[in-house]
Design an enzyme around this catalytic site. Structure first.
Site, short mmCIF file in Angstrom:
data_model
loop_
_atom_site.label_atom_id
_atom_site.label_comp_id
_atom_site.label_asym_id
_atom_site.label_seq_id
_atom_site.Cartn_x
_atom_site.Cartn_y
_atom_site.Cartn_z
N CYS A 130 0.84 -1.20 0.00
CA CYS A 130 0.00 0.00 0.00
C CYS A 130 0.88 1.25 0.00
CB CYS A 130 -0.94 0.11 1.19
SG CYS A 130 -1.92 -1.37 1.46
N ARG B 26 3.03 0.37 -5.41
CA ARG B 26 2.93 -0.29 -4.10
C ARG B 26 1.62 -1.05 -3.93
NH1 ARG B 26 6.65 1.58 -0.62
NH2 ARG B 26 5.45 0.78 1.11
N TRP C 172 -3.07 -2.54 -1.57
CA TRP C 172 -2.79 -3.90 -2.02
C TRP C 172 -3.33 -4.78 -0.90
CZ3 TRP C 172 0.20 -8.10 -0.34
CH2 TRP C 172 0.42 -9.10 -1.30
N ASN D 116 -0.43 1.62 6.09
CA ASN D 116 0.31 0.67 5.26
C ASN D 116 0.99 -0.30 6.23
OD1 ASN D 116 3.53 1.01 3.61
ND2 ASN D 116 2.13 -0.68 3.55
N GLY D 117 0.63 -1.59 6.12
CA GLY D 117 1.23 -2.58 7.01
C GLY D 117 0.19 -3.59 7.48
N GLU E 201 15.37 -15.98 -14.18
CA GLU E 201 14.89 -14.59 -14.27
C GLU E 201 13.98 -14.40 -15.50
OE1 GLU E 201 14.57 -12.17 -12.44
OE2 GLU E 201 14.47 -10.39 -13.68
N LYS F 236 10.10 -13.20 -15.29
CA LYS F 236 9.60 -12.02 -16.02
C LYS F 236 8.36 -12.39 -16.82
CE LYS F 236 11.09 -9.46 -14.40
NZ LYS F 236 12.13 -9.36 -13.43
N GLU G 215 5.23 -13.24 -14.50
CA GLU G 215 4.62 -12.16 -13.70
C GLU G 215 3.88 -11.13 -14.54
OE1 GLU G 215 7.11 -9.60 -11.26
OE2 GLU G 215 8.76 -9.78 -12.68
N HIS H 281 16.12 -34.80 -16.49
CA HIS H 281 15.67 -35.42 -15.25
C HIS H 281 14.19 -35.14 -14.98
CE1 HIS H 281 19.75 -36.65 -14.22
NE2 HIS H 281 20.13 -35.46 -14.68
N LYS I 238 4.89 -3.65 -6.24
CA LYS I 238 6.33 -3.45 -6.46
C LYS I 238 7.15 -3.86 -5.23
CE LYS I 238 9.93 -1.88 -8.72
NZ LYS I 238 10.50 -2.84 -9.69
O1 M6R Z 1 12.60 -4.66 -3.76
P1 M6R Z 1 13.17 -6.04 -3.78
O2 M6R Z 1 14.30 -6.20 -4.71
O3 M6R Z 1 13.53 -6.53 -2.40
O4 M6R Z 1 11.99 -6.95 -4.30
C1 M6R Z 1 12.11 -8.33 -4.39
C2 M6R Z 1 11.00 -8.93 -5.22
O5 M6R Z 1 9.75 -8.65 -4.67
C3 M6R Z 1 11.03 -8.41 -6.67
O6 M6R Z 1 12.28 -8.64 -7.27
C4 M6R Z 1 9.95 -9.12 -7.51
O7 M6R Z 1 10.23 -10.47 -7.64
C5 M6R Z 1 9.81 -8.43 -8.87
N1 M6R Z 1 8.43 -8.25 -9.18
C6 M6R Z 1 10.42 -9.21 -9.98
O8 M6R Z 1 10.29 -8.58 -11.21
#
Ligand code: M6R
Length: 614
Positions: free
Chosen positions: A2, A27, A74, A100-101, A487, A491, A494, A510, A609
């Protein structure tokens, strides 16, 4: 998760609050709301969906008022809906709060309040908190500031809050524990944000509240900061913000993600600028120098992170072991914190985080510090909690990353970690000078080579059109490019919601090989440096089962190019530096596929984020 925004001053608060929320949508963006102080009343606008929906709804009504608080959500407690959106108002109708929290003991507090006649209209922990503050105020007959303080000493969990009383709207109270909160200091006005972006165009003077602090803000008065626990006054100096507005706007791109992909040559350069002195043949990283002995004598390095940052730690594991000959373990923050890990005083812990606010990484840091380890942070956001909680560190200097899918933060983390691996190799005497210099020189030209890879944009777009309807995609890589396979898969899933998995190429036989048929695209990360011949065989294995191969290869490739369905080229570089190039086509591929599938690239469903809750 949030985002919260607040304003007290002489201007009309609404546009400031709404623009601030839009900048904080990274956020969370499942619902949003604004509370405005209007003639002794609280005017509330709340709507499920993105900030724009709430803004349109509010603009049909009265949006005057020069004190206001706002929130983009969120969901944690209660699904996204108008009624669960913040701000929340207390039963008396006097107090209004954004949060927020997570309030962990909210159920017990709710029962206490219900026993005392309070009613609830949402499923949120925030509505419990605002009523608990009111309950304390009713009992103590005290000012809002005191009621907030007493209430917070009885709350467990994490919070950044912003609250005011409709009868005294010229005073806003904020508090922080575990979630970020920044106050902007204007002339005769104050701003509040989860980060500084909501008020960048108004002031560059900001105070980052520390955990356990609260503050009372009025338009003209000095900010009064106190410790929640003891009510002791705290004297805090304002920071001068270095960010500029342009760096957080889209600059002509359709999405922040694409802008950030294209910013990578600059971001990588900025992360080594002033540190990698290629002509002198040295690396200068002050955080590292300060703790050189701890690194030199470390028995082991533990890297902790989440998501994409965890992938950069995996790349670094190869580099640190190769160049510095230090054993490295890479841990998810979330696993590390809960499994009673063995941490020795001679261990060095490196925590990696773009936002510097990820709750699990932060908890892992606290645990490592308690065990006596030295903790080094690699963060992108200046002044973030992780940057402040670690003994030393290095900023990545990638600039604000707004797109939920991390791109430039990843390559700048890998750049900083690569420099650290090289420097530690040197400090520990594991390196010949010529090897060290060759790597330094090559790293200094990587931004130019990234620019070259970005020229393959149109080709990647064409390939994306062919595979946009795939249901599953397999990513394969070896050695230092195995984390790049992970990675690439992250990408894609997500932002395009296609199921994707990353595997070390040799592990394919395997298990995952059973999935391969003519409908299965397989992305093979196969630069010529490192295990190339093995990857040639893996490509053959996929083709023998009619899979479709999209290979990332080095310019001038002669073997894989013959059997792969598509190849995307990267310039020649040293094996250790290939991840900085091979990841770029995978970012582009996920971007184009997501756009072609009609997905909101910058705000993928269910994600935020920064994951500031566990
Ligand atoms: O801010 P951070 O690097 O600690 O965040 C970690 C993950 O939440 C972040 O990398 C997330 O996996 C991204 N959405 C990936 O693109």
């Amino acid at each position: 998760m949030c985002g919260i925004v607040g304003y007290v001053g002489d201007r009309n608060a609404f546009p400031i609050l709404v623009n601030g929320l839009k900048r904080l949508e990274y956020r969370g963006y499942d619902s949003s709301g604004v509370a405005l102080a209007q003639n002794g009343e609280i005017t509330l606008y709340k709507k499920q969906g993105m900030v724009k929906a709430m803004e349109e709804f509010a603009l049909a009504g009265d949006t005057s008022g020069s004190t206001g608080i706002a929130h983009t959500r969120w969901a944690t407690h209660g699904q996204p809906s108008d009624k669960n959106a913040h701000p929340h108002v207390s039963n008396s109708g006097n107090l209004v709060l954004v949060h927020n929290g997570i309030i962990e003991n909210y159920q017990a507090l709710k029962e206490l309040l219900q026993d005392n006649g309070f009613e609830f209209h949402s499923e949120t922990d925030t509505e419990v908190l605002v009523n608990f503050i009111q309950f304390i105020q009713d009992q103590e007959h005290c000012k809002l500031r005191k009621a907030v303080r007493i209430a917070l000493t009885q709350v467990t969990g994490a919070y950044a809050i912003c609250i005011y009383d409709k009868n005294k709207p010229e005073e806003v109270v904020v508090a922080k524990l575990g979630s970020p909160l920044v106050v902007g200091l204007g002339i005769n006005e104050k701003f509040i944000g989860s980060d500084a972006t909501p008020f960048l165009e108004y002031t560059k003077d900001a105070i980052y509240l520390e955990d356990g602090e609260m503050a009372t803000l009025t338009a003209k008065g000095e900010i009064d900061i106190r410790l929640i626990e003891s009510d002791r006054a705290v004297n805090t100096q304002a920071h001068k913000l270095q960010m500029d507005l342009e760096s957080i706007e889209k600059g002509g791109y359709d999405y922040f993600m694409m802008k950030e992909i294209y910013e990578q040559p600059r971001a990588i350069y900025d992360s080594f600028r002033g540190r990698l002195l290629a002509e002198q043949g040295i690396i200068k990283m002050s955080g590292l120098e300060e703790y050189a002995d701890r690194f030199r004598n470390a028995d082991r390095i533990i890297m902790t992170a989440c998501g994409t940052s965890w992938h950069s730690a995996l790349v670094a594991e190869y580099l640190f072991e190769e160049f510095a000959r230090i054993p490295v373990e890479v841990e998810y923050g979330s696993e590390f914190r809960y499994r009673n890990p063995i941490i020795h005083k001679n261990d060095v812990v490196i925590a990696i985080s773009q936002s510097g606010e990820t709750a699990d990484t932060l908890a892992a840091i606290k645990m490592a510090k308690e065990a006596g380890a030295m903790v080094f942070g690699i963060c992108n956001v200046p002044g973030s909690t992780i940057a402040r909680e670690t003994h030393a560190g290095a900023y990545t200097h990638a600039g604000p990353e707004i797109g939920v899918a991390s791109t430039k933060a990843f390559t700048s983390q890998v750049t900083v970690l690569t420099m650290m691996a090289l420097e530690l190799g040197k400090i520990r005497g594991e390196f010949s000078t010529s090897q060290y210099r060759a790597l330094l020189n090559e790293l200094s030209v990587i931004p130019k080579k990234v620019e070259k890879v970005l020229e393959s944009k149109e080709l990647v777009k064409e390939i994306s059109a062919l595979y946009k309807d795939a249901s599953n995609v397999l990513y394969l890589g070896r050695g230092v490019n195995f984390p790049i396979a992970l990675e690439g898969a992250l990408k894609l899933k997500e932002i395009s919601y296609i199921h994707a998995e990353g595997y070390p190429a040799a592990e394919m036989k395997h298990g995952p090989i059973a999935l391969i048929d003519e409908n299965m695209p397989v992305i093979v990360v196969a630069p010529n440096a490192g295990h190339y011949e093995k990857l040639v065989s893996n490509v053959q294995e996929v083709k023998a089962r009619h899979g479709k191969v999209i290979a990332v290869v080095t310019e001038g490739d002669t073997e894989i190019v013959q059997s792969a369905d598509h190849v995307i080229e990267i310039p020649e570089t040293l094996e250790a530096l290939t991840p900085l190039l091979t990841v770029i086509p995978l970012q582009l591929l996920s971007y184009y596929i997501a756009v072609m599938r009609g997905c909101d690239v910058d705000r993928p469903r269910n994600l935020a984020k920064s994951v500031t809750v566990e």
